[in-house]
Design a protein around this motif. Structure first.
Motif, mmCIF file in Angstrom:
data_model
loop_
_atom_site.group_PDB
_atom_site.id
_atom_site.type_symbol
_atom_site.label_atom_id
_atom_site.label_comp_id
_atom_site.label_asym_id
_atom_site.label_seq_id
_atom_site.Cartn_x
_atom_site.Cartn_y
_atom_site.Cartn_z
ATOM 1 N N HIS A 75 0.829 -1.207 0.000
ATOM 2 C CA HIS A 75 0.000 0.000 0.000
ATOM 3 C C HIS A 75 0.866 1.261 0.000
ATOM 4 O O HIS A 75 1.606 1.531 0.950
ATOM 5 C CB HIS A 75 -0.936 -0.009 1.210
ATOM 6 N N ALA A 76 0.725 2.054 -1.068
ATOM 7 C CA ALA A 76 1.574 3.234 -1.254
ATOM 8 C C ALA A 76 1.376 4.276 -0.155
ATOM 9 O O ALA A 76 2.321 4.950 0.255
ATOM 10 C CB ALA A 76 1.298 3.848 -2.616
ATOM 11 N N ASP A 77 0.128 4.417 0.328
ATOM 12 C CA ASP A 77 -0.108 5.440 1.350
ATOM 13 C C ASP A 77 0.628 5.106 2.647
ATOM 14 O O ASP A 77 1.113 6.008 3.349
ATOM 15 C CB ASP A 77 -1.606 5.618 1.606
ATOM 16 N N LEU A 78 0.756 3.819 2.948
ATOM 17 C CA LEU A 78 1.510 3.428 4.136
ATOM 18 C C LEU A 78 3.010 3.618 3.920
ATOM 19 O O LEU A 78 3.715 4.095 4.813
ATOM 20 C CB LEU A 78 1.206 1.978 4.505
ATOM 21 N N ARG A 79 3.489 3.230 2.746
ATOM 22 C CA ARG A 79 4.915 3.434 2.457
ATOM 23 C C ARG A 79 5.264 4.912 2.514
ATOM 24 O O ARG A 79 6.302 5.306 3.058
ATOM 25 C CB ARG A 79 5.264 2.857 1.082
ATOM 26 N N ASN A 80 4.383 5.753 1.972
ATOM 27 C CA ASN A 80 4.631 7.194 2.001
ATOM 28 C C ASN A 80 4.615 7.725 3.436
ATOM 29 O O ASN A 80 5.414 8.600 3.797
ATOM 30 C CB ASN A 80 3.579 7.928 1.172
ATOM 31 N N GLY A 81 3.706 7.201 4.238
ATOM 32 C CA GLY A 81 3.649 7.640 5.635
ATOM 33 C C GLY A 81 4.953 7.372 6.355
ATOM 34 O O GLY A 81 5.450 8.210 7.121
#
Length: 613
Positions: A416-422
């Motif tokens: 999940h990109a949003d978690l990696r970005n977080g």
């Protein structure tokens, strides 16, 4: 439902320490406004605040066994207490009340630590056995009720239902841990077993601890293992229907009025329908709507169903201005940071329920988590099944155009990109020294699939101990208890979880079926067809509008703010380096800034609102 707190000490308790427990207990009054109880021994002290739900006159805590040498305080409800009481009476136990909590004492006398396996309910309790000079702390299977711990290194272990209470005995200044900072800005919550503050622990769900005054370093021990449960899977629909019906009957039973949070979707609708069948004319429904009635507003669906079921109905409307203005108040109620925008809905419906005289509130929470209601979780199952079977996963065409490849290894959160970005963005905010000390893959180290288990267990257990426990259940507990309301969750009934998991262990693959197949089929004769076919929404607010308003109002606080003072955000970054982050990340950052100001720096809400509104 209650709030509990206390201490066990190597040395005899002093007046200062006794006063400290009394202060911890005072700060839990919102969890139990009806009465308080104190027990004190030479090396241990137990305190509680009671919200009276069962046996209003006779259930005051602490409660004792016949000899008076075993005492208990408990936060929660034991739904099978009548059944347990009858069994224990046949074995010679004498009861002084009809309290559900008293059954725990006698079950402990009869079965020892094995009593935990016999409790069908939600609980966090402390039991002092004077004969053995031992304190038993225990927490329910799913983690519905919290229990926080602090070992002070000076011969004490302190415990409490809430962080705000426990911090009164923790060293000052309080420090938000760098790990919690990273994990919160990644997940929007701090997943167990990590804790938000340095020096703070939490007893894990489905665990207990046995402590003695001269042995305060005991570690939590598990008492529940779903890999060992088995159930005939030939008729899963009938089994599920029977358990759900009984769970709603048990959880709809109380000596006070009972309500249901009704969104109009499958989960809350089935809880309302089954409970209303057992308690005709007694149940009342509360629902949330949004100003302007956007597409996510399900008031109409909820009102129609309430009328069909013959139950009372109250709707509460939220508007963006009120949500923004009340954000500091919400943060004050949330003694652990959770960035789920649904918090406003939980908080508001619990408030309405209490004001209308309904201190028990049923909810459909858990249906999505346990019955494969999330598309991304079902995708994880099918993707990982294929990978474990040796079948490569193809990238979508738009990713192939960009040269992006799908990782060819089992994973759950990492895709999940949003978690990696977080994770990446939180590290960018940190001063170099703190960033360098943080483990590189912290967020995945504690949130990866345990493939020593069958895949369905690996996925369910990971989802339950992260998202469900640390986001959903923690939020439900804080938002309801802020208004002295007991939240009950039939879809997370321990017998339901055990037996459905047992069927999956023995061959049921319901994740391959249509959306929430087991729930839909089990309730086909209970709910109208249009409800069963409705897509998930729940209490889904106008997310971007609310987030934008809150970020616009409170983002200036981050500049040289509390997170900078905690040493977790670089001062220069706080002033000029926030433009690259998206709205959901900025919302989490703002929430954490406000949370630290209120719960660590103890900034009063009135001052907070006046100065920064």
């Amino acid at each position: 439902m209650c709030g509990i707190s206390g201490v066990i000490s190597l040395a005899p308790l002093t007046e200062v320490e006794i006063s400290s427990v009394r202060e911890m207990n005072r700060l839990l009054e919102h969890r139990g406004p009806d009465s308080e109880g104190i027990f004190s021994a030479e090396h241990a002290m137990l305190a509680m605040r009671r919200l009276s739900i069962v046996d209003l006159a006779g259930g005051k805590q602490p409660l004792f066994n016949e000899a008076g040498d075993i005492v208990i305080i408990c936060n929660g409800e034991i739904y099978n207490h009548n059944e347990l009481r009858e069994v224990l009476r046949t074995r010679g136990h004498q009861f002084s009340s009809l309290s559900d909590v008293e059954t725990i004492i006698h079950a402990y006398e009869e079965y020892g630590i094995e009593c935990l396996a016999k409790l069908r309910g939600m609980f966090a309790f402390a039991l002092w056995d004077a004969k053995k000079n031992v304190l038993l702390l225990a927490r329910d299977r799913m983690g519905e009720k919290p229990l926080y711990l602090h070992r002070d290194g000076a011969g004490h272990l302190w415990f409490s239902s809430e962080i705000r209470s426990l911090t009164t005995v923790m060293p000052k200044p309080l420090r938000l841990s760098p790990e919690a900072f990273n994990l919160f800005l990644t997940f929007q919550y701090v997943p167990e077993p990590a804790s938000v503050l340095q020096g703070l622990e939490q007893l894990p769900a489905a665990h207990y601890m046995l402590l003695k005054p001269d042995d305060l370093e005991a570690l939590p021990q598990p008492y529940w293992d779903t890999s060992n449960v088995h159930e005939d899977s030939r008729d899963p629909v009938a089994v599920t229907e029977d358990i759900l019906d009984n769970a709603c009957r048990l959880m709809g039973t109380a000596d006070v009025p009972v309500a249901v949070a009704l969104s109009g979707g499958i989960d809350s609708s089935l809880v309302a329908a089954l409970t209303a069948r057992h308690f005709p004319g007694q149940l009342h429904a509360f629902t949330i709507g949004y100003k302007g009635r956007p597409d996510t507003d399900e008031r109409g669906f909820a009102a129609t169903l309430a009328k069909e079921l013959g139950i009372g109905f109250t709707e509460v409307e939220l508007d963006t201005g009120t949500v923004i203005d009340s954000f500091p108040e919400l943060m004050s109620a949330m003694d652990t940071p959770i960035g789920d925008i649904a918090a406003f809905g939980y908080y508001t419906v619990a408030k309405a329920s209490r004001e209308a005289g309904y201190p028990v509130l049923l909810s459909g929470l858990g249906g999505d988590e346990f019955f494969w209601g999330y598309g991304w979780v079902r995708d994880a199952m099918t993707r990982n099944e294929a990978l474990l079977a040796g079948t490569p996963i193809k990238s979508p065409w738009w990713k192939r155009l960009n040269g992006k490849k799908v990782a060819q290894k089992p994973d759950f959160f990492g895709v999940h990109a949003d978690l990696r970005n977080g994770d990446i963005w939180s590290r960018k905010l940190m001063p170099a020294g703190e960033r360098d000390r943080l483990p590189e893959h912290l967020w995945l180290d504690g949130a990866s699939l345990d493939l020593s288990q069958p895949l369905h267990l690996a996925v369910s257990n990971l989802l339950n101990r992260t998202w469900l426990r640390s986001n959903c259940l923690a939020l439900m507990d804080r938002m309801t208890m802020a208004h002295s309301v007991e939240g009950r969750l039939p879809l997370l009934d321990s017998e339901l979880v055990d037996r459905v998991t047992g069927m999956r262990n023995d061959g049921l693959t319901d994740w391959h079926k249509p959306h929430k197949w087991l729930l839909v089929e089990a309730l086909r004769d209970v709910l109208p067809a249009d409800v069963l076919a409705r897509k998930k929404q729940g209490f889904t607010p106008p997310v971007r509008e609310w987030m934008s308003g809150i970020v616009k109002r409170f983002l200036p606080l981050v500049s040289d703010g509390a997170l900078v003072r905690q040493g977790l955000v670089d001062a220069n970054r706080s002033r000029t380096g926030l433009g690259e982050f998206d709205l959901p990340f900025l919302y989490k950052l703002v929430l954490l800034e406000c949370w630290v100001r209120i719960h660590i720096e103890k900034q009063p809400i009135a001052e907070f609102t006046r100065e920064y509104a």
